[in-house]
Design a protein around this motif. Structure first.
Motif, short mmCIF file in Angstrom:
data_model
loop_
_atom_site.label_atom_id
_atom_site.label_comp_id
_atom_site.label_asym_id
_atom_site.label_seq_id
_atom_site.Cartn_x
_atom_site.Cartn_y
_atom_site.Cartn_z
N ARG A 1 54.50 1.91 38.23
CA ARG A 1 53.29 2.57 38.74
C ARG A 1 53.62 3.67 39.76
O ARG A 1 52.70 4.34 40.24
CB ARG A 1 52.36 1.54 39.40
CG ARG A 1 51.84 0.50 38.44
CD ARG A 1 50.82 -0.43 39.11
NE ARG A 1 50.30 -1.39 38.15
CZ ARG A 1 49.29 -1.15 37.34
NH1 ARG A 1 48.68 0.01 37.37
NH2 ARG A 1 48.88 -2.07 36.49
N ASP A 2 54.88 3.84 40.06
CA ASP A 2 55.27 4.71 41.17
C ASP A 2 56.10 5.88 40.65
O ASP A 2 57.28 5.73 40.34
CB ASP A 2 56.10 3.88 42.17
CG ASP A 2 56.49 4.68 43.40
OD1 ASP A 2 56.25 5.90 43.45
OD2 ASP A 2 57.05 4.07 44.33
N GLY B 1 52.34 0.17 33.38
CA GLY B 1 51.80 0.61 34.66
C GLY B 1 51.80 2.10 34.85
O GLY B 1 51.18 2.61 35.78
N TRP B 2 52.46 2.85 33.96
CA TRP B 2 52.49 4.32 34.10
C TRP B 2 51.09 4.90 33.92
O TRP B 2 50.21 4.29 33.31
CB TRP B 2 53.47 4.93 33.12
CG TRP B 2 53.18 4.68 31.65
CD1 TRP B 2 53.68 3.68 30.89
CD2 TRP B 2 52.33 5.44 30.79
NE1 TRP B 2 53.21 3.75 29.61
CE2 TRP B 2 52.37 4.84 29.52
CE3 TRP B 2 51.53 6.56 30.96
CZ2 TRP B 2 51.66 5.32 28.43
CZ3 TRP B 2 50.82 7.07 29.88
CH2 TRP B 2 50.89 6.45 28.63
N ASP B 3 50.94 6.10 34.44
CA ASP B 3 49.64 6.77 34.39
C ASP B 3 49.82 8.18 33.85
O ASP B 3 50.75 8.89 34.23
CB ASP B 3 49.00 6.81 35.78
CG ASP B 3 47.55 7.24 35.71
OD1 ASP B 3 47.30 8.46 35.73
OD2 ASP B 3 46.67 6.37 35.63
N SER C 1 41.73 6.61 34.62
CA SER C 1 42.78 5.61 34.69
C SER C 1 42.12 4.28 34.99
O SER C 1 41.01 4.24 35.56
CB SER C 1 43.81 5.96 35.78
OG SER C 1 43.20 5.97 37.06
#
Length: 887
Positions: A308-309, A333-335, A756
């Motif tokens: 996510r980071d 978790g990727w966006d 998202s």
């Protein structure tokens, strides 16, 4: 008649020397044969072939198959046959004819234990008629390392298979290494005997030791025409029967089932076998130049939150670039808001990006078309698809669909939560690896289990164990054992599973990892036994790599180096020492032996290269891409469909070099056009630049929202071990405004310019539900139902266009009733980046909270939900009845 007689003599000359069967059983033209033969034997394609199969027809008209190795039975006669809704083809059969041929195929793999393959098998087709008149062909293939058979039902307009009688009968006292069946093949493999194994189902592959001859049972050539199979076993019995994943399997026409496959031989023969791939259909791809195996930096196992980071992902990119690793994998978790930027950052440093997907995000043709096209436009090189967890015919049909689409898009694939390989990597060479293993991500590593995998799961295809996880605290393996799994386990993509800091703190381990290939020209077993030890030699080009993992007390491993060619060789070994990893080197030739002290539950890796005078290491330089700069103006722009923007780009090599074959160009999105030439330079030296200018015209039917207009520089640099262009990209972020809303407009009816969500997709006029679009329920807060609104899961964001024409947003916000436990969220509104409202924490049971916010003059409105500060579990947040009042 004369021509027929000549053909008859030709068949006798060609077929009889290949088969041990009586002549009468060989000749399909003999009426006597079809009336009297009840036993048929097939031997491998050479006179000295050690493997043979015998089919027998019993008095009830049922078939059995037995397998022998060097004249000794290793699989006793066991039933074969199948049932359909129209016919029982397990008994009442009548023999019709036999035909024979030799099957010879040469092919090349993109992954695996051996690149160039040569398959040679004797094939016999035994045709039978069932009591109902249905014809069934039993097709057998026998090679030097195994036996396979399949059923062909040729004369039908469609059928439904309900059961297979297919079975195997190893001796009841044969040691066995079995996998209790689960659809993801991630259970703990057990060591038992064929007869003592628990009642129940076992997954492929299953390994048996029959007095020193090993038998590996599995299957090949499974796709959407059939379902996957497994073995089922009754307590106390040595017999294992095929059980299909579906109660019924439908075929619209003639059917050829998968190959029921038994790999047979000594342990070295079984381990090196390529029979599963040999039986599979040939590659469906004519061009495989875009397919690249390699080492992958993967963050999820060591840091679950890291996908996510984007900042942390760039640190993994930097680590991969320093060490010459080809890829990073950004897991769950990727966006989409930041992935394109990370992809550009990575590619400029010579690193490609892989993205994780839940399979349900790609389970329809529409999703695959839209999503895979999008990530391909970002420059993503491949996808990891997860949680299929099924061997059903429907799931194999999905595999067929996504493999066709990813091949079309030139996206490589890693399947997790998946079935085992059944020849898929031959047929679809862009499949780099599959999980189907209890890997390091289970966070409980045992040496005894690790040493089973090279002799079971990994024999049938690439295995994504995710090796070298020092971070796993519950392990009984040494550090050298962990490093050696990278070599002992075969996978086209090796996902090194630890964080950069843990590798950097073990420089000798990292140094070795940086030198290891992930595909091989040759593989040999040097020693071992499942559950105890595994020692393999693999060749890539002119170099040999020897690795071993152990689950026994400390010992000295020794092996002759006779597999080396003439000359002198530098032999460099990484192993466990008394105070950590140690490296040793010596010069040897093929008359010498390799001797390595192996610690308890330890391992080692040996790299062997040609020795030249003064050479002290086999290390080769790792690929490090020169640093370059690409500046694009403007950074952001706004345009209407059919309108133009001016774009400029300057590409610079600040230092080092030179670089060559430089090109600078704009790559307009689909439907857009660009005026202006590609700028080229044969060489650029330190401090030099090239620049270009283009006029970009938006498509007349351009969709509203954001679109990137990339400017791309490509170049090559001297001494690049991969000899492929480096891709450097920056983009102008162009916004195409949608029409302004008017009157009273519901937010769920407006185009989403960005979205998202913490779980699954944002839902329009429904609650969040689960992972699939449209799977939510009607919006309900504290018993009140709402027809309109947005269902989300914290953390979430939805951005819509108001165009400065609206005055107020009204909504009723709260936790949806579909969650069964207490959630907590906070609802926030932002206008053009400025916070307009914040509800504070809202909990389940608070009821719907009214919200009325002034949005006068706001062009972009963002509806945001945070997790309330206590994690996202049960945070299903509704923007119920959300609407804006506009001019």
């Amino acid at each position: 008649m004369r021509a027929h007689s000549s053909r008859y003599r030709f068949l006798v000359r060609c077929v009889v020397p290949l088969l041990a069967a009586a002549a009468a059983a060989v000749l399909p033209t003999s009426a006597t044969a079809s009336q009297t033969a009840t036993t048929w034997s097939v031997r491998g394609p050479s006179p000295a072939a050690p493997v043979s199969a015998t089919v027998a027809l019993n008095s009830a008209g049922g078939l059995t198959l037995a397998v022998a190795h060097k004249g000794t039975t290793v699989l006793a006669p066991a039933a074969v046959g199948l049932e359909t809704t129209a016919a029982d083809l397990t008994n009442g059969l009548t023999f019709l004819r036999r035909t024979d041929r030799i099957v010879t195929e040469n092919y090349v793999m993109t992954t695996g234990k051996q690149r160039a393959r040569h398959a040679r098998m004797a094939e016999s087709t035994l045709s039978f008629a069932g009591a109902e008149g249905t014809r069934m062909d039993l097709v057998l293939r026998v090679s030097g390392d195994g036996v396979a058979y399949r059923y062909v039902l040729p004369d039908t307009d469609g059928l439904t298979v309900t059961r297979e009688a297919s079975s195997y009968a190893p001796p009841a006292d044969a040691p066995a290494w079995l996998l209790p069946y689960t659809a993801n093949y991630e259970a703990t493999r057990v060591e038992t005997t064929a007869g003592a194994a628990a009642a129940g189902d076992f997954g492929f592959p299953a390994l048996f030791d029959v007095d020193g001859t090993y038998v590996l049972l599995t299957e090949s050539d499974v796709d959407g025409r059939y379902s996957g199979g497994r073995l089922t076993h009754q307590a106390g019995s040595g017999t294992y029967t095929i059980k299909l994943a579906d109660a019924e399997i439908t075929s619209p026409g003639p059917l050829a089932t998968p190959w029921r496959t038994a790999i047979v031989g000594d342990l070295a023969t079984v381990t090196a076998s390529t029979l599963v791939d040999d039986l599979a259909p040939a590659s469906k791809l004519t061009d495989t130049s875009w397919i690249r195996p390699g080492t992958v930096a993967w963050s999820w196992l060591s840091e679950h939150a890291s996908p996510r980071d984007p900042v942390r992902q760039k640190q993994y990119v930097d680590f991969a670039a320093r060490n010459g690793w080809s890829y990073i994998l950004i897991d769950e978790g990727w966006d989409r808001s930041w992935v394109p930027d990370v992809v550009r950052y990575a590619r400029a440093r010579g690193v490609e990006v892989l993205l994780w997907f839940h399979w349900t995000a790609l389970d329809t043709a529409q999703e695959r078309d839209a999503t895979l096209s999008l990530v391909k436009s970002w420059g993503v090189a491949g996808v990891k698809v997860d949680f299929m967890d099924s061997d059903s015919q429907a799931r194999f049909q999905w595999y067929d669909d996504i493999l066709r689409k990813t091949a079309e898009m030139r996206l490589m694939v890693n399947f997790h939560g998946a079935t085992i390989p059944r020849g898929i990597q031959r047929t679809w060479p862009h499949v780099m690896t599959l999980e189907a293993i209890r890997g390091a991500e289970q966070f409980r590593t045992r040496a005894a289990t690790n040493t089973m995998f090279p002799f079971t799961r990994n024999i049938v295809g690439g295995m994504d164990y995710t090796p070298v996880a020092f971070v796993v605290s519950d392990r009984d393996t040494t550090d050298a054992h962990e490093v050696a799994t990278f070599l002992v386990y075969e996978s086209g993509w090796q996902h090194a599973a630890d964080k950069p800091e843990n590798y950097d703190s073990r420089p000798e381990a990292l140094r070795t990892l940086n030198q290891l290939p992930t595909t091989w020209d040759e593989t040999r077993l040097l020693g071992g036994r499942p559950g105890q030890e595994a020692y393999l030699a693999r060749r890539a080009g002119e170099r040999w790599y020897v690795g071993g993992i152990s689950a026994v007390p400390a010992k000295m491993f020794e092996t002759p180096l006779t597999f080396l060619g003439k000359g002198r060789w530098l032999v460099e070994t990484l192993r466990d020492g008394p105070h950590g990893l140690v490296r040793e080197a010596r010069v040897a030739d093929s008359d010498d032996a390799l001797s390595v002290p192996v610690a308890t539950n330890g391992g080692f890796v040996t790299v062997i290269c040609e020795y030249t005078k003064g050479r002290s290491t086999c290390d080769q330089p790792v690929r490090r891409v020169p640093q370059t700069d690409l500046v694009v103006t403007p950074a952001q722009a706004e345009t209407r469909p059919g309108s133009t923007i001016d774009v400029r780009g300057t590409f610079t090599l600040p230092a080092g070099g030179p670089i060559r074959d430089v090109q600078l160009r704009v790559l307009p999105p689909a439907g857009w056009t660009a005026g202006g030439a590609t700028v080229s330079a044969k060489h650029i030296r330190a401090g030099e630049s090239i620049s270009g200018a283009w006029t970009v015209t938006a498509a007349t039917n351009a969709d509203p929202g954001y679109v990137d207009v990339p400017v791309v520089a490509t170049y090559r640099f001297p001494d690049d071990p991969q000899r492929r262009p480096v891709h450097v990209e920056q983009a102008v972020r162009v916004f195409v405004p949608p029409p302004n809303p008017s009157g009273a407009a519901y937010v769920s009816d407006l185009p989403f310019l960005g979205e998202s969500n913490g779980w699954g997709p944002v839902e329009r006029d429904r609650s969040n539900g689960e992972m699939d679009a449209g799977d939510g329920l009607p919006l309900t807060i504290a018993g009140r139902a709402f027809a309109k609104g947005i269902g989300t899961h914290a953390p979430s964001e939805v951005t819509v266009w108001l165009g400065g024409t609206c005055s107020q947003l009204q909504a009723e916000v709260g936790i949806d009733d579909e969650v069964t436990e207490s959630g907590s969220v906070a609802f926030q509104l932002f206008g053009d980046g400025r916070q307009l409202a914040d509800t504070g924490v809202v909990r389940r049971g608070d009821g719907a909270r009214p919200l009325a916010v002034d949005v006068g003059g706001v062009r972009m409105l963002t509806l945001k939900v945070t997790d309330g500060g206590d994690g996202k579990n049960f945070d299903h947040a509704d923007w119920a009845d959300a609407r804006v009042t506009c001019a």
